[in-house]
Design a protein around this motif. Structure first.
Motif, short mmCIF file in Angstrom:
data_model
loop_
_atom_site.label_atom_id
_atom_site.label_comp_id
_atom_site.label_asym_id
_atom_site.label_seq_id
_atom_site.Cartn_x
_atom_site.Cartn_y
_atom_site.Cartn_z
N VAL A 231 0.87 -1.18 0.00
CA VAL A 231 0.00 0.00 0.00
C VAL A 231 0.90 1.22 0.00
N HIS A 232 0.80 2.02 -1.06
CA HIS A 232 1.71 3.16 -1.25
C HIS A 232 0.91 4.40 -1.58
N GLU A 233 1.32 5.51 -1.03
CA GLU A 233 0.65 6.78 -1.35
C GLU A 233 0.88 7.17 -2.81
N ALA A 234 -0.11 7.87 -3.37
CA ALA A 234 -0.01 8.40 -4.73
C ALA A 234 -0.74 9.73 -4.75
N THR A 235 -0.14 10.71 -4.08
CA THR A 235 -0.81 11.99 -3.88
C THR A 235 -0.95 12.77 -5.19
N PHE A 236 0.01 12.57 -6.11
CA PHE A 236 0.02 13.35 -7.35
C PHE A 236 0.20 12.43 -8.57
N ASP A 237 -0.18 12.97 -9.73
CA ASP A 237 0.11 12.25 -10.97
C ASP A 237 1.51 12.60 -11.45
N ALA A 238 1.99 11.87 -12.42
CA ALA A 238 3.38 11.98 -12.86
C ALA A 238 3.73 13.36 -13.39
N GLU A 239 2.75 14.09 -13.93
CA GLU A 239 3.01 15.43 -14.46
C GLU A 239 3.34 16.43 -13.35
N LEU A 243 6.11 19.00 -7.89
CA LEU A 243 5.28 19.39 -6.75
C LEU A 243 5.31 18.28 -5.68
N ALA A 244 5.27 17.04 -6.13
CA ALA A 244 5.36 15.93 -5.19
C ALA A 244 6.67 15.97 -4.41
N LYS A 245 7.76 16.25 -5.12
CA LYS A 245 9.06 16.32 -4.46
C LYS A 245 9.09 17.47 -3.45
N GLN A 246 8.53 18.61 -3.82
CA GLN A 246 8.52 19.78 -2.95
C GLN A 246 7.78 19.50 -1.64
N PHE A 247 6.68 18.75 -1.75
CA PHE A 247 5.86 18.49 -0.56
C PHE A 247 6.13 17.11 0.06
N HIS A 248 7.23 16.48 -0.37
CA HIS A 248 7.66 15.21 0.21
C HIS A 248 6.61 14.10 0.03
N HIS A 249 6.08 14.02 -1.17
CA HIS A 249 5.11 12.99 -1.50
C HIS A 249 5.59 12.23 -2.74
N SER A 250 4.77 11.29 -3.20
CA SER A 250 5.09 10.49 -4.37
C SER A 250 4.00 10.62 -5.42
N THR A 251 4.40 10.38 -6.66
CA THR A 251 3.43 10.27 -7.74
C THR A 251 3.02 8.80 -7.90
N SER A 252 1.98 8.58 -8.65
CA SER A 252 1.53 7.20 -8.88
C SER A 252 2.58 6.40 -9.62
N ARG A 253 3.28 7.02 -10.55
CA ARG A 253 4.32 6.31 -11.29
C ARG A 253 5.49 5.96 -10.38
N GLN A 254 5.84 6.88 -9.48
CA GLN A 254 6.92 6.59 -8.54
C GLN A 254 6.54 5.43 -7.61
N ALA A 255 5.28 5.37 -7.20
CA ALA A 255 4.81 4.25 -6.38
C ALA A 255 4.98 2.93 -7.13
N ALA A 256 4.64 2.94 -8.41
CA ALA A 256 4.79 1.73 -9.21
C ALA A 256 6.26 1.35 -9.37
N GLU A 257 7.12 2.35 -9.49
CA GLU A 257 8.56 2.07 -9.60
C GLU A 257 9.08 1.41 -8.31
N ILE A 258 8.61 1.89 -7.17
CA ILE A 258 9.00 1.29 -5.89
C ILE A 258 8.53 -0.15 -5.84
N ALA A 259 7.28 -0.38 -6.22
CA ALA A 259 6.73 -1.73 -6.18
C ALA A 259 7.49 -2.67 -7.10
N ARG A 260 7.85 -2.18 -8.28
CA ARG A 260 8.57 -3.03 -9.23
C ARG A 260 9.98 -3.35 -8.73
N LYS A 261 10.66 -2.34 -8.19
CA LYS A 261 12.00 -2.59 -7.64
C LYS A 261 11.94 -3.59 -6.49
N ALA A 262 10.89 -3.51 -5.70
CA ALA A 262 10.77 -4.36 -4.52
C ALA A 262 10.29 -5.76 -4.86
#
Length: 310
Positions: A231-239, A243-262
């Protein structure tokens, strides 16, 4: 075992999503449930669910932002008013104990059950290990101290092969329990039976990783390694990656990258910004599925089974 999503929104409640709260229901395992985060209004969400607060055993708070915490005093109070008597242990970052102590003292709230807060050190670590489950916490990359949790169920012994025992002429009785425990047993007729030959293969334990708010970080990958459900947060979309980096959050694509790496087997996205109202969350799903086709976006009230795998 399954996950019941009580709140899947980010920051503040919206018409469609309440703020963060997830129940891990352990139906067959121990007839209880565990709660991960407890945003404002969580007890209302519980009332709309099959959950009974008297069955609540542990609470795991990822961090002390209000959308993950403000529902906690009220929920604990309601549990007491509804007759909950068994102890509750609450895990979370430093400051959680003061927050609860002050909230309950100022409101003169009396809890009829024993409760305690276990504050995590900066590096996290093992918070539970009772021989059935091990729960590990690791720090994530957020604006304030924030943790993710990995729930690891230990392998269970295989089932007793009763048909094989009956075929061998072994009548039911205490000997069955000894054989299931793997003992070598000598029967009255002189035969010696090795318990290992009458027990099926072990049932592999399951792994669930539930992460708090975070930017992509190595600890997220470690917590999710080989998880049956992440279960991973996806506060923002990849575009909106900047903004996600500025507010210390992740995008949906970044969540998928974490899941794939793991090597996680299933990814569930949550903590959805209110900017993605109604069908707006489809863009999050599409972006994550470009990397991980089986990804889903959690909705309030959704149930995600955590299945045993071969």
């Amino acid at each position: 075992m399954d996950l019941l999503f009580l709140g899947t929104g980010a920051g503040m409640p919206s018409r469609e999503r309440n703020v963060s709260a997830i129940a891990l229901r352990l139906h067959e395992e121990r007839s209880s449930f565990w709660l991960f985060d407890c945003g404002e209004g969580t007890q209302h969400q519980v009332l709309r669910s099959p959950l009974r607060l008297s069955k609540l055993e542990y609470i795991f708070i990822t961090h002390l932002h209000g959308d993950h915490l403000y529902g906690l005093p009220g929920l604990l109070s309601s549990r007491s008013n509804q007759g909950g008597e068994t102890p509750v242990t609450i895990f979370g970052p430093k400051g959680l104990k003061d927050y609860l102590k002050i909230s309950l003292e100022v409101s003169e709230t009396y809890l009829r059950y024993d409760w305690k807060v276990v504050e995590l050190g900066e590096t996290g670590g093992t918070v539970i290990d009772d021989g059935q489950f091990e729960v590990t916490a690791k720090p994530l990359d957020h604006r304030i101290a924030c943790f993710g949790y990995r729930v690891h169920e230990y392998d269970r012994p295989g089932t007793l092969l009763i048909d094989k025992l009956k075929a061998a002429g072994v009548p039911p009785g205490p000997v069955y329990g000894r054989l299931k425990a793997g003992e070598t047993v000598t029967l009255e007729d002189g035969r010696t039976l090795n318990g290992a030959e009458f027990v099926g293969p072990p049932e592999k334990g399951r792994v669930v990783a539930i992460l708090g708010d975070t930017r992509p970080c190595p600890e997220a990958v470690e917590l999710a390694s080989g998880a049956d459900v992440l279960v991973h947060e996806a506060t923002f979309d990849a575009e909106l990656a900047e903004l996600a980096k500025q507010f210390h959050h992740s995008t949906s694509r970044q969540a998928a990258e974490i899941a794939r790496k793991a090597g996680a087997k299933q990814l569930v996205l949550t903590h959805i910004s209110s900017r993605y109202q109604e069908s707006g969350a489809e863009v999050l799903l599409e972006q994550a599925r470009e990397l991980l086709p089986g990804t889903t976006v959690a909705e309030d009230g959704a149930v995600v089974p955590v299945r045993r795998r071969p």
